[in-house]
Design a protein around this motif. Structure first.
Motif, short mmCIF file in Angstrom:
data_model
loop_
_atom_site.label_atom_id
_atom_site.label_comp_id
_atom_site.label_asym_id
_atom_site.label_seq_id
_atom_site.Cartn_x
_atom_site.Cartn_y
_atom_site.Cartn_z
N PHE A 20 0.82 -1.22 0.00
CA PHE A 20 0.00 0.00 0.00
C PHE A 20 0.85 1.27 0.00
O PHE A 20 0.33 2.35 -0.24
CB PHE A 20 -0.92 0.03 1.24
N MET A 21 2.16 1.12 0.29
CA MET A 21 3.05 2.28 0.41
C MET A 21 4.13 2.22 -0.67
O MET A 21 5.02 1.38 -0.61
CB MET A 21 3.68 2.28 1.81
N PRO A 22 4.07 3.10 -1.66
CA PRO A 22 5.02 3.07 -2.79
C PRO A 22 6.46 3.37 -2.43
O PRO A 22 7.33 3.29 -3.29
CB PRO A 22 4.46 4.14 -3.74
N ILE A 23 6.74 3.72 -1.20
CA ILE A 23 8.09 4.16 -0.82
C ILE A 23 9.15 3.12 -1.19
O ILE A 23 10.27 3.46 -1.60
CB ILE A 23 8.16 4.51 0.68
N TYR A 24 8.81 1.83 -1.07
CA TYR A 24 9.81 0.81 -1.35
C TYR A 24 10.09 0.67 -2.84
O TYR A 24 11.19 0.26 -3.23
CB TYR A 24 9.37 -0.52 -0.74
N ASP A 25 9.13 1.00 -3.68
CA ASP A 25 9.39 1.03 -5.13
C ASP A 25 10.32 2.18 -5.47
O ASP A 25 11.16 2.07 -6.37
CB ASP A 25 8.07 1.16 -5.90
N TYR A 26 10.17 3.31 -4.78
CA TYR A 26 11.08 4.43 -4.98
C TYR A 26 12.49 4.06 -4.51
O TYR A 26 13.49 4.36 -5.18
CB TYR A 26 10.60 5.67 -4.22
N ILE A 27 12.58 3.40 -3.37
CA ILE A 27 13.89 3.07 -2.79
C ILE A 27 14.64 2.08 -3.67
O ILE A 27 15.85 2.24 -3.92
CB ILE A 27 13.72 2.49 -1.37
N TYR A 28 13.94 1.07 -4.17
CA TYR A 28 14.61 -0.01 -4.89
C TYR A 28 14.49 0.12 -6.41
O TYR A 28 14.83 -0.81 -7.14
CB TYR A 28 14.08 -1.37 -4.42
N GLY A 29 14.02 1.25 -6.89
CA GLY A 29 14.05 1.53 -8.32
C GLY A 29 13.07 0.74 -9.16
O GLY A 29 13.33 0.50 -10.35
N THR A 30 11.94 0.33 -8.58
CA THR A 30 10.94 -0.43 -9.35
C THR A 30 9.68 0.40 -9.61
O THR A 30 8.65 -0.15 -10.00
CB THR A 30 10.56 -1.73 -8.62
N MET A 31 9.77 1.69 -9.40
CA MET A 31 8.63 2.58 -9.64
C MET A 31 8.43 2.74 -11.15
O MET A 31 9.37 3.05 -11.88
CB MET A 31 8.91 3.94 -9.00
N ASP A 32 7.23 2.51 -11.63
CA ASP A 32 6.94 2.67 -13.05
C ASP A 32 6.99 4.15 -13.41
O ASP A 32 6.35 4.99 -12.75
CB ASP A 32 5.57 2.10 -13.40
N THR A 33 7.73 4.49 -14.44
CA THR A 33 7.92 5.90 -14.80
C THR A 33 6.64 6.58 -15.29
O THR A 33 6.56 7.81 -15.29
CB THR A 33 8.99 6.02 -15.89
N SER A 34 5.65 5.79 -15.68
CA SER A 34 4.40 6.37 -16.18
C SER A 34 3.33 6.49 -15.10
O SER A 34 2.18 6.82 -15.40
CB SER A 34 3.87 5.56 -17.35
N SER A 35 3.69 6.22 -13.85
CA SER A 35 2.70 6.23 -12.77
C SER A 35 2.01 7.58 -12.63
O SER A 35 0.78 7.65 -12.55
CB SER A 35 3.37 5.84 -11.44
N ASP A 36 2.78 8.65 -12.59
CA ASP A 36 2.19 9.99 -12.41
C ASP A 36 1.34 10.38 -13.61
O ASP A 36 0.27 10.98 -13.46
CB ASP A 36 3.29 11.02 -12.18
N THR A 37 1.81 10.06 -14.80
CA THR A 37 1.06 10.42 -16.02
C THR A 37 -0.28 9.70 -16.07
O THR A 37 -1.31 10.31 -16.38
CB THR A 37 1.89 10.07 -17.26
N LEU A 38 -0.27 8.39 -15.79
CA LEU A 38 -1.52 7.63 -15.81
C LEU A 38 -2.48 8.15 -14.75
O LEU A 38 -3.69 8.25 -14.98
CB LEU A 38 -1.23 6.15 -15.59
N TYR A 39 -1.95 8.47 -13.59
CA TYR A 39 -2.77 9.00 -12.50
C TYR A 39 -3.49 10.28 -12.92
O TYR A 39 -4.71 10.42 -12.76
CB TYR A 39 -1.89 9.24 -11.27
N GLU A 40 -2.73 11.22 -13.48
CA GLU A 40 -3.31 12.51 -13.88
C GLU A 40 -4.28 12.36 -15.05
O GLU A 40 -5.33 13.00 -15.08
CB GLU A 40 -2.21 13.50 -14.21
N ASN A 41 -3.94 11.51 -16.01
CA ASN A 41 -4.85 11.29 -17.15
C ASN A 41 -6.15 10.65 -16.71
O ASN A 41 -7.23 10.97 -17.24
CB ASN A 41 -4.16 10.41 -18.20
N SER A 42 -6.07 9.73 -15.76
CA SER A 42 -7.28 9.07 -15.26
C SER A 42 -8.18 10.05 -14.54
O SER A 42 -9.41 10.00 -14.67
CB SER A 42 -6.90 7.91 -14.33
N LEU A 43 -7.58 10.96 -13.77
CA LEU A 43 -8.38 11.96 -13.05
C LEU A 43 -9.09 12.90 -14.00
O LEU A 43 -10.20 13.37 -13.71
CB LEU A 43 -7.49 12.76 -12.10
N ARG A 44 -8.48 13.19 -15.15
CA ARG A 44 -9.07 14.14 -16.10
C ARG A 44 -10.12 13.49 -17.00
O ARG A 44 -10.83 14.19 -17.72
CB ARG A 44 -7.98 14.76 -16.98
N ARG A 45 -10.23 12.20 -16.96
CA ARG A 45 -11.13 11.52 -17.89
C ARG A 45 -12.58 11.84 -17.55
O ARG A 45 -13.03 11.62 -16.42
CB ARG A 45 -10.91 10.01 -17.84
#
Length: 605
Positions: free
Chosen positions: A260-285
């Motif tokens: 539930f906490m993305p911090i470990y994806d940030y720490i270990y480099g497994t965060m998807d680079t499109s996460s923020d873009t998909l989040y913002e696009n979904s909110l605008r839909r």
């Protein structure tokens, strides 16, 4: 099922099927007996069963919310629907509640300090939160990555990832062995508070509710976390994931592993680079307006549970009700004269809402068309039927006349229903017997059969006279005969078919319904065709619920007619007693991939 199932894949109680819930009965009975009879007032243990019920209700609320919001389209993440195989695979979502319930009962009776818990302890709540944020989230991250190793993934975790487009209950669809590891992990905060003497009923119920809430939310196919939340508190993006964040894990597989906490994806480099873009696009839909709306209603009190927004598994099986928009009236209310004004008002409201949303076609199903049992004084010529004395909305004509500039086309679907009936008649048939209330579909079907040179026998003199009168002076009326003989092997049947009529039918008789309600199947030596319906094309997506009592991926002709009307872009209403060209509608349906149903003479009921 995983691609290469490993040991402990199936749940131990799988052979019990729908009776699996009985495994909780001994624990619940013993718990109630101890509390009520033996006077062992352990309120925390007594509350275990209500907690399990709350977890089931909580998940069901998420199912309904998710399906409602996904259908509306606003903030939707993935443009793809689910199918029946996913519904079946996820129908066992409550197995984990049963499993956790048994283990909680065992723990409460065997581990010292796990019973007679106080209702609230602040230190226990704080300790539970800290342990979850630290060890639990950290261990889950690495367990999750381990489950994506090809050996474990093929044997276990691939079962969960079979659902690319997720629903809330997708979150708990795992093999039994996987759930054992998850329970062990989530039990760490609970066992710690028990052994330290800081546990409470509130920390137990609260932690389980938190896990369910985050699990269900993260597997919704729509974004619901507002952007202002992260604007006010930027560090929150490391401590709370979003549905779009986890959706990427189901589409990309090798990113966004966190619980539930993305911090470990940030720490270990497994965060998807499109996460923020998909989040913002979904909110605008924005919310999507459907091209076609099929307006139907409830039938019996229990039919509300069969809505697509209700119990997902029940809605995916035949003899259930599924609908896009629903009038909150039961079929018995349509026969009450004092309910007519109220029903018409509700249908009118739906028509006007469809007009406001830019809906192209609104098709009328079931009793929202008219009350067929009250038809009388028919006059039929060419493609029009005039009926005097009809109540309700006269197949939608009431609204078309009231709003002459209505852009949304009101389609009752009678033309395609007639076409489906005619194409169900065996090619070898030279005689057909009509039995049932006269309706718009019945009159048109009888006329077309007579035009084809097929004799239509009517046992009822009253119905014979009405049909004869509807033919006018046409020569086809000579093929309509009054006959008390029940030896004809092909019957057209509708509402009003009596049990004694079926008993008079000859062995091997084929009953072909022309109404939206199927006849009661009384004869095992006869054959029963489906109500007017067509099989949906394979290209039609997001078909995950059954319509009425029809098989999977089969739709009533009245519903198909609305879809075809919109696809063809026909600029006409099919309402009142006007009927579209039967041949044209049938051919258009075939061209769009809808298929006629085979005559059910290959097997007996």
């Amino acid at each position: 099922m995983a691609s290469r199932p490993g040991i402990l894949t199936d749940w131990p109680w799988k052979p019990l099927g729908s009776f699996k819930h009985v495994i909780l009965v001994p624990w619940v009975v013993q718990n109630i007996y101890s509390f009520m009879v033996k006077d062992e007032k352990d309120l925390s243990s007594f509350l275990l069963f209500p907690i399990l019920l709350w977890r089931a209700l909580h998940s069901q609320l998420w199912i309904s919310l998710s399906r409602y919001r996904t259908a509306k389209g606003n903030n939707r993440i993935i443009d793809k629907g689910i199918e029946f195989d996913q519904v079946d695979r996820e129908s066992s979502w409550d197995d984990q509640i049963l499993f956790n319930g048994i283990l909680m009962y065992v723990v409460s009776q065997t581990i010292p300090g796990a019973s007679h818990l106080p209702m609230w302890r602040l230190d226990g709540v704080i300790l539970t939160a800290l342990i979850h944020m630290g060890p639990v989230e950290f261990l889950y991250y690495w367990l999750h990555r381990l489950l994506h190793h090809h050996y474990l993934y093929s044997r276990y975790h691939s079962h969960h990832h079979s659902s690319i487009v997720t629903e809330p209950i997708t979150s708990v669809i795992h093999p039994f062995a996987e759930h054992i590891s998850y329970f062990t992990l989530f039990a760490i905060p609970l066992i710690t508070t028990v052994t330290t003497g800081t546990a409470s009923a509130a920390s137990l119920a609260g932690y389980l509710t938190y896990i369910d809430f985050m699990n269900n939310m993260g597997h919704c196919n729509f974004e619901l976390i507002p952007k202002w939340l992260f604007t006010i508190s930027p560090p929150l993006k490391y401590l709370m994931y979003t549905p779009s964040f986890h959706s990427l894990h189901h589409t990309q597989f090798r990113t966004n592993y966190s619980l539930f906490m993305p911090i470990y994806d940030y720490i270990y480099g497994t965060m998807d680079t499109s996460s923020d873009t998909l989040y913002e696009n979904s909110l605008r839909r924005p919310e999507e307006a459907p091209d076609v709306v099929h307006l139907t209603h409830l039938t019996t009190p229990d039919s509300i549970y069969h809505l697509r927004l209700g119990l997902a598994h029940m809605a995916s099986t035949p003899q259930k009700i599924e609908m896009t928009w629903t009038i909150p009236k039961y079929n018995v209310q349509y026969n009450l004269q004092w309910q007519k004004v109220s029903i018409n008002a509700l249908i009118e409201e739906a028509v006007l809402e469809a007009e406001e949303k830019g809906v192209k076609v609104l098709s009328l199903g079931l009793l929202n068309q008219a009350s067929a049992s009250r038809l009388n004084c028919n006059t039929f010529w060419e493609n029009k039927i005039i009926v005097v004395g009809e109540d309700l909305n006269r197949y939608g004509e009431l609204y078309v006349q009231k709003y002459p500039r209505l852009k949304t086309k009101v389609v009752d679907g009678s033309s395609l229903a007639v076409a489906a009936v005619l194409n169900s008649i065996p090619k070898s048939a030279t005689q057909v017997l009509h039995r049932g209330n006269i309706s718009k579909v019945a009159s048109a079907a009888v006329l077309n059969l007579c035009q084809r040179g097929i004799q239509v026998a009517v046992p009822s003199e009253d119905e014979y006279k009405k049909l004869k009168k509807s033919f006018g002076i046409r020569s086809d009326r000579n093929n309509l005969i009054l006959s008390k003989s029940y030896s004809i092997k092909t019957w057209l049947v509708g509402d009003g078919l009596k049990e004694e009529d079926q008993k008079k039918a000859a062995e091997g008789t084929l009953f072909i319904p022309f109404s939206q309600f199927p006849p009661k199947k009384l004869r095992r030596d006869c054959f029963y065709h489906s109500i007017p319906a067509m099989a949906a094309p394979a290209s039609l997506e997001n078909v995950d619920s059954c319509e009425n009592w029809l098989p999977r991926r089969v739709m009533s002709a009245w519903r198909v007619a609305g879809i075809v009307h919109a696809l063809e872009g026909w600029d006409e209403h099919e309402s009142g007693y006007t009927m579209s060209d039967i041949g044209r509608v049938w051919q258009a349906s075939i061209q769009h991939g809808f298929k006629p149903l085979a005559v059910a003479t290959h097997s007996k009921f």
